[in-house]
Design an enzyme around this catalytic site. Sequence first.
Site, PDB file in Angstrom:
ATOM      1  N   SER A  81      -5.720   6.438  11.862  1.00  0.00           N
ATOM      2  CA  SER A  81      -4.973   6.151  13.716  1.00  0.00           C
ATOM      3  C   SER A  81      -6.608   5.908  14.398  1.00  0.00           C
ATOM      4  CB  SER A  81      -4.833   7.066  14.108  1.00  0.00           C
ATOM      5  OG  SER A  81      -5.112   8.338  14.115  1.00  0.00           O
ATOM      6  N   GLU A  86      -9.998  -1.740   4.498  1.00  0.00           N
ATOM      7  CA  GLU A  86      -8.842  -2.224   5.124  1.00  0.00           C
ATOM      8  C   GLU A  86      -9.066  -2.153   6.972  1.00  0.00           C
ATOM      9  OE1 GLU A  86      -6.103   0.882   4.953  1.00  0.00           O
ATOM     10  OE2 GLU A  86      -4.108   0.072   6.513  1.00  0.00           O
ATOM     11  N   GLN A 116       0.649  -0.953  -0.119  1.00  0.00           N
ATOM     12  CA  GLN A 116      -0.120  -0.262  -0.021  1.00  0.00           C
ATOM     13  C   GLN A 116       0.929   1.181   0.163  1.00  0.00           C
ATOM     14  OE1 GLN A 116      -2.211   0.713   3.884  1.00  0.00           O
ATOM     15  NE2 GLN A 116      -3.855   1.599   2.849  1.00  0.00           N
ATOM     16  N   GLY A 117       0.877   2.181  -1.057  1.00  0.00           N
ATOM     17  CA  GLY A 117       1.462   3.277  -1.179  1.00  0.00           C
ATOM     18  C   GLY A 117       0.428   4.655  -0.911  1.00  0.00           C
ATOM     19  N   TYR A 118       0.186   4.655   0.082  1.00  0.00           N
ATOM     20  CA  TYR A 118      -0.297   5.766   0.443  1.00  0.00           C
ATOM     21  C   TYR A 118       0.389   6.263   1.212  1.00  0.00           C
ATOM     22  CZ  TYR A 118      -5.314   4.286  -0.314  1.00  0.00           C
ATOM     23  OH  TYR A 118      -6.416   3.625  -0.126  1.00  0.00           O
ATOM     24  N   SER A 119       0.325   6.573   2.714  1.00  0.00           N
ATOM     25  CA  SER A 119       1.115   7.635   3.279  1.00  0.00           C
ATOM     26  C   SER A 119       2.879   8.041   2.550  1.00  0.00           C
ATOM     27  CB  SER A 119       2.212   6.680   4.872  1.00  0.00           C
ATOM     28  OG  SER A 119       0.386   6.392   5.672  1.00  0.00           O
ATOM     29  N   GLU A 173      -7.282   7.636  16.647  1.00  0.00           N
ATOM     30  CA  GLU A 173      -7.979   9.183  16.419  1.00  0.00           C
ATOM     31  C   GLU A 173      -8.963  10.430  15.596  1.00  0.00           C
ATOM     32  OE1 GLU A 173      -4.719   8.047  17.234  1.00  0.00           O
ATOM     33  OE2 GLU A 173      -5.283   8.587  20.027  1.00  0.00           O
ATOM     34  N   SER A 211       4.124  -1.245   4.983  1.00  0.00           N
ATOM     35  CA  SER A 211       4.646  -2.054   4.781  1.00  0.00           C
ATOM     36  C   SER A 211       4.513  -3.652   3.647  1.00  0.00           C
ATOM     37  CB  SER A 211       3.076  -2.895   5.515  1.00  0.00           C
ATOM     38  OG  SER A 211       2.911  -1.970   6.989  1.00  0.00           O
TER      39      SER A 211
HETATM   40  C1  LIG Z   1       2.971  -0.813  11.495  1.00  0.00           C
HETATM   41  C2  LIG Z   1       2.385  -0.087  10.499  1.00  0.00           C
HETATM   42  C3  LIG Z   1       2.351   0.001   8.963  1.00  0.00           C
HETATM   43  C4  LIG Z   1       1.855   0.792   8.034  1.00  0.00           C
HETATM   44  N1  LIG Z   1       1.451   0.165   6.981  1.00  0.00           N
HETATM   45  C5  LIG Z   1       1.482   1.365   6.056  1.00  0.00           C
HETATM   46  C6  LIG Z   1       1.452   1.101   4.092  1.00  0.00           C
HETATM   47  O1  LIG Z   1       1.734  -0.450   4.137  1.00  0.00           O
HETATM   48  N2  LIG Z   1       0.964   2.176   3.656  1.00  0.00           N
HETATM   49  C7  LIG Z   1       0.819   3.486   3.887  1.00  0.00           C
HETATM   50  O2  LIG Z   1       0.828   4.151   2.907  1.00  0.00           O
HETATM   51  N3  LIG Z   1       0.999   4.021   5.182  1.00  0.00           N
HETATM   52  C8  LIG Z   1       0.685   2.731   6.604  1.00  0.00           C
HETATM   53  N4  LIG Z   1       1.497   2.855   7.660  1.00  0.00           N
HETATM   54  C9  LIG Z   1       1.527   4.556   8.062  1.00  0.00           C
HETATM   55  C10 LIG Z   1      -0.052   4.828   8.868  1.00  0.00           C
HETATM   56  O3  LIG Z   1      -1.372   5.114   7.815  1.00  0.00           O
HETATM   57  C11 LIG Z   1       0.384   6.311   9.644  1.00  0.00           C
HETATM   58  O4  LIG Z   1       1.422   5.676  10.156  1.00  0.00           O
HETATM   59  C12 LIG Z   1      -1.223   6.343   9.996  1.00  0.00           C
HETATM   60  O5  LIG Z   1      -2.119   7.493   8.444  1.00  0.00           O
HETATM   61  C13 LIG Z   1      -0.414   7.893  10.447  1.00  0.00           C
HETATM   62  O6  LIG Z   1       0.250   9.188   9.892  1.00  0.00           O
HETATM   63  P1  LIG Z   1       1.404   9.365  10.772  1.00  0.00           P
HETATM   64  O7  LIG Z   1       2.377   8.061  11.219  1.00  0.00           O
HETATM   65  O8  LIG Z   1       2.439  10.567  10.016  1.00  0.00           O
HETATM   66  O9  LIG Z   1       0.499  10.115  12.038  1.00  0.00           O
HETATM   67  P2  LIG Z   1       0.433  11.866  12.482  1.00  0.00           P
HETATM   68  O10 LIG Z   1      -0.839  12.138  11.127  1.00  0.00           O
HETATM   69  O11 LIG Z   1       1.446  12.147  12.021  1.00  0.00           O
HETATM   70  O12 LIG Z   1      -0.324  11.312  13.857  1.00  0.00           O
HETATM   71  C14 LIG Z   1       0.662  11.473  15.096  1.00  0.00           C
HETATM   72  C15 LIG Z   1      -0.586  11.632  15.749  1.00  0.00           C
HETATM   73  O13 LIG Z   1      -1.399  12.824  16.593  1.00  0.00           O
HETATM   74  C16 LIG Z   1      -2.625  12.117  15.981  1.00  0.00           C
HETATM   75  N5  LIG Z   1      -3.324  13.385  15.063  1.00  0.00           N
HETATM   76  C17 LIG Z   1      -2.603  13.577  13.914  1.00  0.00           C
HETATM   77  N6  LIG Z   1      -4.347  14.461  13.138  1.00  0.00           N
HETATM   78  C18 LIG Z   1      -5.343  14.476  13.996  1.00  0.00           C
HETATM   79  C19 LIG Z   1      -6.725  15.055  14.160  1.00  0.00           C
HETATM   80  N7  LIG Z   1      -6.781  15.728  13.412  1.00  0.00           N
HETATM   81  N8  LIG Z   1      -7.162  15.088  15.675  1.00  0.00           N
HETATM   82  C20 LIG Z   1      -6.902  13.623  16.365  1.00  0.00           C
HETATM   83  N9  LIG Z   1      -5.653  13.417  16.465  1.00  0.00           N
HETATM   84  C21 LIG Z   1      -4.461  13.746  15.674  1.00  0.00           C
HETATM   85  C22 LIG Z   1      -2.328  10.522  15.467  1.00  0.00           C
HETATM   86  O14 LIG Z   1      -3.602  10.191  15.538  1.00  0.00           O
HETATM   87  C23 LIG Z   1      -1.012  10.350  15.803  1.00  0.00           C
HETATM   88  O15 LIG Z   1      -1.500   9.938  17.306  1.00  0.00           O
HETATM   89  C24 LIG Z   1       1.689   2.006   8.438  1.00  0.00           C
HETATM   90  C25 LIG Z   1       1.873   2.446  10.228  1.00  0.00           C
HETATM   91  C26 LIG Z   1       2.777   1.657  11.156  1.00  0.00           C
HETATM   92  C27 LIG Z   1       2.840   2.073  11.936  1.00  0.00           C
END
Ligand SMILES: Cc1cc2nc3c(=O)[nH]c(=O)nc-3n(C[C@H](O)[C@H](O)[C@H](O)COP(=O)(O)OP(=O)(O)OC[C@H]3O[C@@H](n4cnc5c(N)ncnc54)[C@H](O)[C@@H]3O)c2cc1C
Lengths: 356, 402
Positions: B383, B253, B136-139, B385, B171
Amino acid sequence: MAVLNEEQEMLRDMAREWTSKESPVTEFRKVRAGGAEEAFDRKAYATMAEMGWVGVVIPEAHGGSDFGWLSAGLVVEELGKTLTASPLVASTIAASAILLGGSDEQQAKWLPGLASGEIIGTLAVDEGSRHDPAKLETTVSGGKLSGTKAFVHEAHGADLFVVAASDGLYLVEKGEAVSLSTRKLTDQRSHAEVVFDGAAADRLAGGGDSLLDDVLDRARILTASEMLGMAQAVFDVTLDYLKQRVQFNQVLATFQALQHRMADLFGDLTMMRSAVEGGLQALDSGFGVARAATIAKAEANRVLNIVSREGVQLHGGMGMTDDYDIGLYLKRARVLEASFGGTAFLKNRFATIGGY
Amino acid sequence: MATQPQIDSHSGEEAFREEVVQFLAEHFPPELKGKGNALASVEGPDQETPAQEGWRKAVGERGWGTPTWPKEYGGGGLSRKQAAILNEEMAKVGAFNPIGGMGVMMFGPTLLEYGSEEQKLAHIPPISRGEIRWCQGYSEPNAGSDLANLQMMAEDKGDHYLVNGQKTWTSGGQWADKSFCLVRTDRSDKHKGISFLLIDMDAPGVEVRPIQMISGMSPFCETFFTDVKVPKGNLVGKEGEGWTIGKRLLQHERTNLSGGGSMARLMGASLADIAKKYVDTDADGQIADKVLRDRIADFEIRWGAFLLTARRASDESKAGGVSEISSVLKKLGTKLGQERAELMIEIMGLQGLGWEGEGFSEAELGGVRAWLFGKATTIYGGSTEIQNNIIAKRVLGMLDHQ
Ligand SMILES: Cc1cc2nc3c(=O)[nH]c(=O)nc-3n(C[C@H](O)[C@H](O)[C@H](O)COP(=O)(O)OP(=O)(O)OC[C@H]3O[C@@H](n4cnc5c(N)ncnc54)[C@H](O)[C@@H]3O)c2cc1C
């Protein structure tokens, strides 16, 4: 924050400066990467001892500074903040056992070495994986101690073991009759199963019937001090992160949902600090120690558990990486939570002390 | 009342059950009994054994790894009732679905809904046979929770797109054959400038760098794209529809991650049974530590309520579709999973915190890694949140001040 005297403020500032300059988390990472079983840096420990940090609760006559428990707690809290790996807590607990239960001769023999850091001591009580000081099968006959102790902290570096047998506490020196099997836990520090097979044992005859409990209360409170430093560090680093990470065109710290989360944690941390400092002060006054120790460790367990989980969560993906420090705190946290009393043990004990 | 057809469909069910029982007897290798699915394992691919391979192929050939997907694309073409029977019979003999991963969980269902006929014929059958791994190439570094902030650019070059940018937390990126990506095709509109593009991981210009996780493994990567040429035919839907398609995929998902069904299986023995092994019991066979006993009962009650919730949600969505309710399930299921892992550690004491080496059983060491990995479940897939935001705004109508 407790009101500190000048001496205590100096000690805390010195500890804060040294840990941030000489022992940041990168130092723990080096120890971890080195893979040595004793899992601490001997040079750093020698420096800590030189600065008088191991002898804080040891009388001046035996080479310590006798600053008291609140002072010891301040130093340990700072060490906890940077995950400084050292046997300082273990050695201090061992020294306190000798202070409480040792004869003049035993004190004169061991305390100066513990204070100077030349000798490292540790406490060996539990025989299973959960804290249960009522269940000990270690026995002594004819001055020889036999038994198996589980998950003894800092065992690899220890020269002297304070061992709980079914009839009291004994001093046992490392040697042929003492064998270690490493137990690598998530915190990647020193822990071992220690088998004593007819080891020469010197009884701590003083201290009365409550000696083991009294020593364990010191272990609980000092461990809680380390946990306080860890919780504070996780909180601080998380707050900083939320203030700089931008998503949705705004720093995360401006989201009310997160503001309230941090405010809740701040409240918890405030209680934890009061509980831990209350424990240290109880030791200094000698009043109400058992209850204060239970509150200190139970609150430390509760709050560090929450803070370490929230710390990872609020960092998002970053918090899951090994490169980032927060996971190291999470992994150390659970080891300390389980040591000298997990939450269920402490709640049961608190109710028992209260007579209900 | 139409009694007759009911009997018919009932006997049809029995015939199908017969067929499944026979298939399992013939094809399921007993040595795999109770084992998991290598392809779906969270921390990386284990090497397939010949028995595993045989089992995957047998199931894949029938399309039973993706039982309800249409037959013309390699699925099983089964009704939901039949799929349930398949599950039941597999569980009875300790068998499992050997076909999983992101292709099955999220990409397949999304492509079935939004893909062209050509795309479905090209990509769905290999997923059903368990032959192709998708990632999954999203983040991106600055597009996590704010996913729509993604910047990876796909520039229209006439017969192909030229892709430049970076994804992160991918991942299984280092093991995947292909990636479904959200890319930017228009900088002038945050949401409408996003498109859904399929990229081969072995295309020139794609580079992965594994990231080590707190659990010790490196199951995810930073993924870099430098002048990667992607055929126009790899665009799913139209340009600018990526946000709509991408969000639907996230609902799949989330439904999977909440794991009403899959988690129940993962969890294995009850906490109480585990506790009885690690802590003392009294003369009545009760856990002697009353506080711990209370904690376990408290958890098991809420876990029971969650399983009922998951079942109710699936009963109510008769069509088998996904919706915003997936946010509620994801939030609840992942939190309970984490609580369970924490409680396990409390039950086991220091024995439940082994990192490696002597003195710990495989299950104990595995439990520790799972506890740590499990911290990710409330972060990825949106997440907790973010789920709360979705619930508050879309389900409860608690809109921002306007
Ligand atoms: C083990 C693992 C596997 C993953 N696999 C993939 C994958 O295969 N493909 C892919 O594309 N991504 C993947 N991800 C990425 C995942 O989707 C992101 O980590 C997730 O979307 C959160 O983004 P971030 O890490 O940038 O955290 P941030 O967005 O920076 O968030 C940090 C904290 O702030 C909170 N927060 C953010 N915005 C708000 C808001 N508006 N209100 C309240 N709280 C808020 C969040 O909930 C979190 O607690 C993976 C992540 C992990 C940990």
